[in-house]
Design a protein around this motif. Structure first.
Motif, PDB file in Angstrom:
ATOM      1  N   THR A 156       0.774  -2.142   7.168  1.00 52.83           N
ATOM      2  CA  THR A 156       0.169  -2.091   5.829  1.00 52.83           C
ATOM      3  C   THR A 156       0.655  -0.861   5.067  1.00 52.83           C
ATOM      4  N   MET A 157       0.754   0.267   5.757  1.00 54.96           N
ATOM      5  CA  MET A 157       1.231   1.504   5.120  1.00 54.96           C
ATOM      6  C   MET A 157       2.647   1.324   4.583  1.00 54.96           C
ATOM      7  N   GLU A 158       3.504   0.659   5.344  1.00 54.34           N
ATOM      8  CA  GLU A 158       4.887   0.445   4.918  1.00 54.34           C
ATOM      9  C   GLU A 158       4.975  -0.511   3.729  1.00 54.34           C
ATOM     10  N   THR A 159       4.257  -1.625   3.822  1.00 56.22           N
ATOM     11  CA  THR A 159       4.380  -2.691   2.827  1.00 56.22           C
ATOM     12  C   THR A 159       3.903  -2.254   1.443  1.00 56.22           C
ATOM     13  N   TYR A 160       2.779  -1.518   1.404  1.00 58.74           N
ATOM     14  CA  TYR A 160       2.162  -1.203   0.111  1.00 58.74           C
ATOM     15  C   TYR A 160       2.297   0.269  -0.274  1.00 58.74           C
ATOM     16  N   SER A 161       3.313   0.940   0.266  1.00 59.99           N
ATOM     17  CA  SER A 161       3.479   2.380  -0.026  1.00 59.99           C
ATOM     18  C   SER A 161       3.782   2.636  -1.500  1.00 59.99           C
ATOM     19  N   GLY A 162       4.251   1.612  -2.233  1.00 55.61           N
ATOM     20  CA  GLY A 162       4.542   1.791  -3.656  1.00 55.61           C
ATOM     21  C   GLY A 162       3.303   2.002  -4.501  1.00 55.61           C
ATOM     22  N   VAL A 163       2.172   1.394  -4.093  1.00 58.27           N
ATOM     23  CA  VAL A 163       0.951   1.487  -4.913  1.00 58.27           C
ATOM     24  C   VAL A 163      -0.221   2.127  -4.169  1.00 58.27           C
ATOM     25  N   THR A 164      -0.014   2.521  -2.914  1.00 54.78           N
ATOM     26  CA  THR A 164      -1.125   3.070  -2.114  1.00 54.78           C
ATOM     27  C   THR A 164      -0.648   4.204  -1.213  1.00 54.78           C
ATOM     28  N   ARG A 165      -1.465   5.260  -1.138  1.00 52.32           N
ATOM     29  CA  ARG A 165      -1.221   6.354  -0.189  1.00 52.32           C
ATOM     30  C   ARG A 165      -2.400   6.410   0.784  1.00 52.32           C
ATOM     31  N   PHE A 166      -2.100   6.709   2.032  1.00 55.69           N
ATOM     32  CA  PHE A 166      -3.142   6.790   3.058  1.00 55.69           C
ATOM     33  C   PHE A 166      -3.359   8.246   3.462  1.00 55.69           C
ATOM     34  N   CYS A 167      -4.614   8.585   3.713  1.00 56.07           N
ATOM     35  CA  CYS A 167      -4.944   9.893   4.293  1.00 56.07           C
ATOM     36  C   CYS A 167      -5.798   9.646   5.535  1.00 56.07           C
ATOM     37  N   LEU A 168      -5.257   9.953   6.700  1.00 57.06           N
ATOM     38  CA  LEU A 168      -5.981   9.802   7.960  1.00 57.06           C
ATOM     39  C   LEU A 168      -6.592  11.155   8.334  1.00 57.06           C
ATOM     40  N   ILE A 169      -7.847  11.139   8.733  1.00 53.54           N
ATOM     41  CA  ILE A 169      -8.545  12.379   9.107  1.00 53.54           C
ATOM     42  C   ILE A 169      -9.059  12.226  10.537  1.00 53.54           C
ATOM     43  N   CYS A 170      -8.773  13.201  11.392  1.00 56.60           N
ATOM     44  CA  CYS A 170      -9.218  13.100  12.784  1.00 56.60           C
ATOM     45  C   CYS A 170      -9.425  14.493  13.387  1.00 56.60           C
TER      46      CYS A 170
END
Length: 371
Positions: A156-170
């Motif tokens: 999902t991160m690869e496919t929609y990287s044009g319109v979405t950014r992810f921030c993972l917190i751990c």
């Protein structure tokens, strides 16, 4: 004229409502940083993120480090600075560990939000905020996600990287699968140093008009107990304040004479901080360590029974016994190693849910054979 008066009255009521809301808000939320500049003790992460705001070209991010160090606060502050209050609700999706985050959620909720095209910002928003043409998905406590869910997220991160950014917190970066971690810019959040954390606590104390005992370094004790966790430190301070304020209302009545005496309160001391945090007084731990060294089994059993009857935490006893023996100069290195091994084994058993009373008796009797 009438409409003006009504407008003022409505504004006044709105201010009163806002003040009441703030008065009933937990201090952790009330004093959560609103801008990146307010984030304490994470200079490297803040500097890099401020540069990305200027270019408005954000990568996928992975924030990791101990709890209470500002990971979630940082990404929320960054998002608000990027989009402002109007666009924030439609551009940012935050999912916490309390939400179900199996593979189905990744395939449905996260994927559906990620594929949405972004709406155009208003001219007013563009003047005040960068408003980049992408959304942000925040996955708090991502280390609790299953490996299957993380694998699904990778695509999902690869496919929609044009319109979405992810921030993972751990908290633990080792629990994030390598293919996912390699797609993110990593930011390590370290435990807060005492100076920055102390300044923040002083700010909170000033804003809330807290009365601290002038003869004791109360805030330093709060920091010592919280161990670099600012969220825990602010929560302890709020709890101690509520306790001290409640004491002002207590009136002690002598049943024999009928005389009443008000109990003085309102001032926070080191003793009240330790009581709130569940820390066992130093004299009790010192007494227990001396009894252990005396190898008197009856006294050991009696002391442990007293601790359990007083509702003391077994985990807290173990933690304080560790400091007591490991920092004891009268013990040699071999004895300290054996004691450490015993304490670590008991700590593991307590975390697995064994009986506290039995384990405390066990640890004290085992240490008594070593010293």
């Amino acid at each position: 004229m009438t409409s003006i008066l009504l407008g003022n009255k409505g504004g006044k009521h709105l201010d009163q409502y806002e003040q009441e809301r703030l008065d009933h808000t937990p201090w952790v939320e009330k004093y959560r940083p609103r801008k990146l500049d307010e984030v304490a003790s994470q200079d490297h992460a803040v500097k890099v993120l401020q540069k990305t705001i200027e270019s408005a070209n954000l990568p996928h991010m992975l924030f990791y480090g101990p709890p209470g160090t500002g990971k979630t606060s940082t990404i929320l502050a960054l998002s608000k600075q990027l989009y402002g209050p109007n666009l924030y609700k439609t551009r940012v999706l935050e999912l916490n560990a309390s939400d179900e985050r199996g593979i189905s959620i990744v395939r449905e909720k996260i994927k559906n939000f990620a594929r949405l095209t972004v709406s155009n910002p208003t001219a007013d928003d563009l003047e005040k905020y960068p408003c980049p043409p992408y959304k942000i998905i925040i996955l708090d406590e991502a280390d609790s996600m299953t490996n299957d869910a993380q694998s699904a997220l990778r695509r999902t991160m690869e496919t929609y990287s044009g319109v979405t950014r992810f921030c993972l917190i751990c908290n633990y970066i080792t629990r994030i699968i390598d293919p996912l971690a390699s797609r993110c810019s990593k930011f390590r959040f370290k435990s807060l140093n005492n100076d920055n954390a102390l300044n923040r606590l002083k700010y909170v104390a000033d804003q809330e008009h807290i009365q601290l005992n002038k003869d004791e370094d109360v805030l330093q004790e709060v920091l010592k107990i919280s161990n670099g966790d600012l969220r825990k430190a602010i929560t302890i301070l709020q709890s101690a304040t509520k306790l001290s304020n409640s004491l002002l209302e207590i009136v002690d009545v002598d049943m024999d004479s009928g005389e009443s005496e008000s109990v003085k309160g309102g001032e926070i001391t080191i003793g009240s901080i330790q009581e709130i945090a569940g820390v066992i007084p130093e004299e009790i731990i010192s007494k227990l360590s001396e009894i252990i060294k005396s190898k008197n089994t009856k006294l050991i059993i009696s002391q442990i029974n007293e601790l359990i009857l007083n509702g003391r935490s077994g985990q807290q006893v173990i933690d304080q016994l560790h400091d007591q023996f490991i920092l004891d100069d009268t013990l040699n290195a071999h004895e300290k190693n054996q004691i450490s091994k015993i304490l670590f084994e008991i700590d593991k058993r307590l975390n697995n849910g064994t009986d506290e009373h039995i384990q405390l008796l066990n640890v004290c009797l085992q240490i008594s054979k070593v010293v």
